[in-house]
Design a protein around this motif. Structure first.
Motif, PDB file in Angstrom:
ATOM      1  N   ALA A  65      19.944  26.467   3.846  1.00 20.21           N
ATOM      2  CA  ALA A  65      20.170  27.456   4.900  1.00 20.21           C
ATOM      3  C   ALA A  65      19.068  28.513   4.901  1.00 20.21           C
ATOM      4  N   ARG A  66      18.681  28.949   3.716  1.00 26.29           N
ATOM      5  CA  ARG A  66      17.640  29.980   3.620  1.00 26.29           C
ATOM      6  C   ARG A  66      16.296  29.460   4.094  1.00 26.29           C
ATOM      7  N   LEU A  67      15.955  28.257   3.703  1.00 28.30           N
ATOM      8  CA  LEU A  67      14.686  27.685   4.160  1.00 28.30           C
ATOM      9  C   LEU A  67      14.712  27.450   5.661  1.00 28.30           C
ATOM     10  N   GLY A  68      15.862  27.048   6.187  1.00 23.70           N
ATOM     11  CA  GLY A  68      15.990  26.851   7.634  1.00 23.70           C
ATOM     12  C   GLY A  68      15.817  28.140   8.412  1.00 23.70           C
ATOM     13  N   LEU A  69      16.419  29.211   7.929  1.00 27.82           N
ATOM     14  CA  LEU A  69      16.261  30.508   8.593  1.00 27.82           C
ATOM     15  C   LEU A  69      14.821  30.989   8.521  1.00 27.82           C
ATOM     16  N   SER A  70      14.199  30.815   7.369  1.00 28.11           N
ATOM     17  CA  SER A  70      12.806  31.222   7.225  1.00 28.11           C
ATOM     18  C   SER A  70      11.929  30.493   8.229  1.00 28.11           C
ATOM     19  N   ALA A  71      12.136  29.197   8.360  1.00 26.98           N
ATOM     20  CA  ALA A  71      11.358  28.405   9.320  1.00 26.98           C
ATOM     21  C   ALA A  71      11.624  28.864  10.752  1.00 26.98           C
ATOM     22  N   MET A  72      12.898  29.079  11.078  1.00 24.32           N
ATOM     23  CA  MET A  72      13.281  29.473  12.435  1.00 24.32           C
ATOM     24  C   MET A  72      12.583  30.762  12.858  1.00 24.32           C
ATOM     25  N   PHE A  73      12.600  31.740  11.966  1.00 28.21           N
ATOM     26  CA  PHE A  73      12.031  33.041  12.316  1.00 28.21           C
ATOM     27  C   PHE A  73      10.504  33.036  12.318  1.00 28.21           C
ATOM     28  N   GLN A  74       9.904  31.981  11.799  1.00 28.65           N
ATOM     29  CA  GLN A  74       8.450  31.858  11.855  1.00 28.65           C
ATOM     30  C   GLN A  74       8.000  30.881  12.941  1.00 28.65           C
ATOM     31  N   GLY A  75       8.969  30.299  13.647  1.00 22.92           N
ATOM     32  CA  GLY A  75       8.629  29.357  14.702  1.00 22.92           C
ATOM     33  C   GLY A  75       8.077  28.043  14.180  1.00 22.92           C
ATOM     34  N   LYS A  76       8.551  27.625  12.997  1.00 21.08           N
ATOM     35  CA  LYS A  76       8.064  26.395  12.379  1.00 21.08           C
ATOM     36  C   LYS A  76       9.193  25.384  12.276  1.00 21.08           C
ATOM     37  N   GLU A  77       8.817  24.106  12.193  1.00 18.91           N
ATOM     38  CA  GLU A  77       9.801  23.046  11.992  1.00 18.91           C
ATOM     39  C   GLU A  77      10.415  23.150  10.598  1.00 18.91           C
ATOM     40  N   GLU A  78       9.578  23.413   9.616  1.00 16.71           N
ATOM     41  CA  GLU A  78      10.051  23.587   8.244  1.00 16.71           C
ATOM     42  C   GLU A  78       9.035  24.416   7.483  1.00 16.71           C
ATOM     43  N   VAL A  79       9.473  24.915   6.351  1.00 13.70           N
ATOM     44  CA  VAL A  79       8.596  25.703   5.490  1.00 13.70           C
ATOM     45  C   VAL A  79       8.637  25.086   4.096  1.00 13.70           C
ATOM     46  N   PRO A  80       7.615  25.339   3.277  1.00 17.01           N
ATOM     47  CA  PRO A  80       7.630  24.786   1.920  1.00 17.01           C
ATOM     48  C   PRO A  80       8.728  25.420   1.073  1.00 17.01           C
ATOM     49  N   ASP A  81       9.195  24.675   0.115  1.00 13.41           N
ATOM     50  CA  ASP A  81      10.238  25.137  -0.794  1.00 13.41           C
ATOM     51  C   ASP A  81       9.598  26.013  -1.869  1.00 13.41           C
ATOM     52  N   THR A  82       9.317  27.263  -1.488  1.00 15.99           N
ATOM     53  CA  THR A  82       8.703  28.204  -2.422  1.00 15.99           C
ATOM     54  C   THR A  82       9.620  29.403  -2.609  1.00 15.99           C
ATOM     55  N   GLU A  83       9.375  30.143  -3.666  1.00 12.73           N
ATOM     56  CA  GLU A  83      10.198  31.327  -3.935  1.00 12.73           C
ATOM     57  C   GLU A  83      10.113  32.332  -2.794  1.00 12.73           C
ATOM     58  N   ASP A  84       8.911  32.533  -2.234  1.00 15.28           N
ATOM     59  CA  ASP A  84       8.762  33.496  -1.143  1.00 15.28           C
ATOM     60  C   ASP A  84       9.555  33.080   0.090  1.00 15.28           C
ATOM     61  N   GLU A  85       9.526  31.789   0.427  1.00 12.30           N
ATOM     62  CA  GLU A  85      10.268  31.332   1.607  1.00 12.30           C
ATOM     63  C   GLU A  85      11.769  31.443   1.380  1.00 12.30           C
ATOM     64  N   ILE A  86      12.219  31.160   0.165  1.00 10.49           N
ATOM     65  CA  ILE A  86      13.640  31.286  -0.148  1.00 10.49           C
ATOM     66  C   ILE A  86      14.067  32.752  -0.087  1.00 10.49           C
ATOM     67  N   LEU A  87      13.219  33.654  -0.584  1.00 10.56           N
ATOM     68  CA  LEU A  87      13.528  35.083  -0.521  1.00 10.56           C
ATOM     69  C   LEU A  87      13.546  35.584   0.923  1.00 10.56           C
ATOM     70  N   ARG A  88      12.590  35.129   1.725  1.00  7.01           N
ATOM     71  CA  ARG A  88      12.571  35.508   3.144  1.00  7.01           C
ATOM     72  C   ARG A  88      13.885  35.053   3.800  1.00  7.01           C
ATOM     73  N   GLY A  89      14.263  33.812   3.520  1.00  6.30           N
ATOM     74  CA  GLY A  89      15.487  33.275   4.089  1.00  6.30           C
ATOM     75  C   GLY A  89      16.730  33.983   3.584  1.00  6.30           C
ATOM     76  N   ALA A  90      16.730  34.374   2.302  1.00  2.00           N
ATOM     77  CA  ALA A  90      17.882  35.084   1.731  1.00  2.00           C
ATOM     78  C   ALA A  90      18.070  36.431   2.418  1.00  2.00           C
ATOM     79  N   PHE A  91      16.967  37.114   2.698  1.00  2.00           N
ATOM     80  CA  PHE A  91      17.051  38.394   3.402  1.00  2.00           C
ATOM     81  C   PHE A  91      17.609  38.192   4.807  1.00  2.00           C
ATOM     82  N   LEU A  92      17.115  37.167   5.512  1.00  2.00           N
ATOM     83  CA  LEU A  92      17.609  36.875   6.854  1.00  2.00           C
ATOM     84  C   LEU A  92      19.077  36.447   6.818  1.00  2.00           C
ATOM     85  N   GLN A  93      19.456  35.706   5.782  1.00  2.00           N
ATOM     86  CA  GLN A  93      20.838  35.270   5.638  1.00  2.00           C
ATOM     87  C   GLN A  93      21.767  36.474   5.436  1.00  2.00           C
TER      88      GLN A  93
END
Length: 198
Positions: free
Chosen positions: A128-156
């Protein structure tokens, strides 16, 4: 549609219309047109079916938001514009999926009594966090990195808060521009205090 798919569809309908706690196995069987015994055969229990239905319903919601945002794919949007647009699209989906959000909060309230709920929701957090991170960046998907998970956690965290506010008072929920301004104010306060001499 096979029995398993029919049961999931019926359970999602019941989640939306009756909520998690008030849905019985018989309700699901009636809504899906499948026998009660099929619930145990395909899912093991009503609760396991309801958990699977909630996860699938949230994935359906994510696809609906993604489809709504796909219309902007050719547009050159600034990060600010994309942030605001994403939130406005998310808010548009709340009305049509009110039952889903109510059911999700109801399930979260039951985590102490139904540990399988915590397990099911916990297992889906990272995706869910990676999906939100991708959505808010206008991307199909994002890499499974700590920064992307943190970005997604904040959005979540923001999403849960906005959904709770919407359930209580839909007319008072901040729009995308309001959320962006709030984020600016918060960031300037946090960064300003961090930069100030002690």
């Amino acid at each position: 549609m096979g029995n398993r798919e029919a049961l999931l569809a019926g359970a999602k309908r019941c989640l939306s219309e009756k909520g998690y706690g008030r849905t019985t196995a018989r309700d699901i069987a009636t809504a899906s047109g499948v026998s009660l015994a099929a619930i145990g055969y395909h899912f093991g229990s009503k609760d396991a079916l309801m958990n699977a239905a909630l996860i699938e319903a949230m994935e359906d919601w994510g696809r609906a938001v993604g489809t709504a945002l796909a219309s902007t794919a050719g547009q050159r949007l600034t990060p600010e514009e994309r942030f605001q647009l994403c939130w406005d699209r998310i808010l548009e989906t709340f009305a049509e999926r009110r039952g889903l959000w109510k059911a999700q909060f109801e399930m979260i309230a039951q985590v102490d009594h139904l540990p399988e709920i915590a397990s099911t929701l916990g297992e889906s957090q990272k995706d869910a966090r990676l999906g939100l991170s991708a959505m808010f960046q206008g991307k199909e998907e994002v890499p499974d990195t700590e920064d992307e998970i943190l970005r997604g956690a904040f959005l979540q965290a923001m999403l849960a808060g906005v959904a709770a506010q919407w359930l209580v008072a839909p007319d008072q929920v901040p729009r995308g521009r309001d959320l962006f301004r709030g984020l600016q104010l918060l960031a300037s306060g946090v960064l300003g205090s961090a930069a100030a001499p002690s």
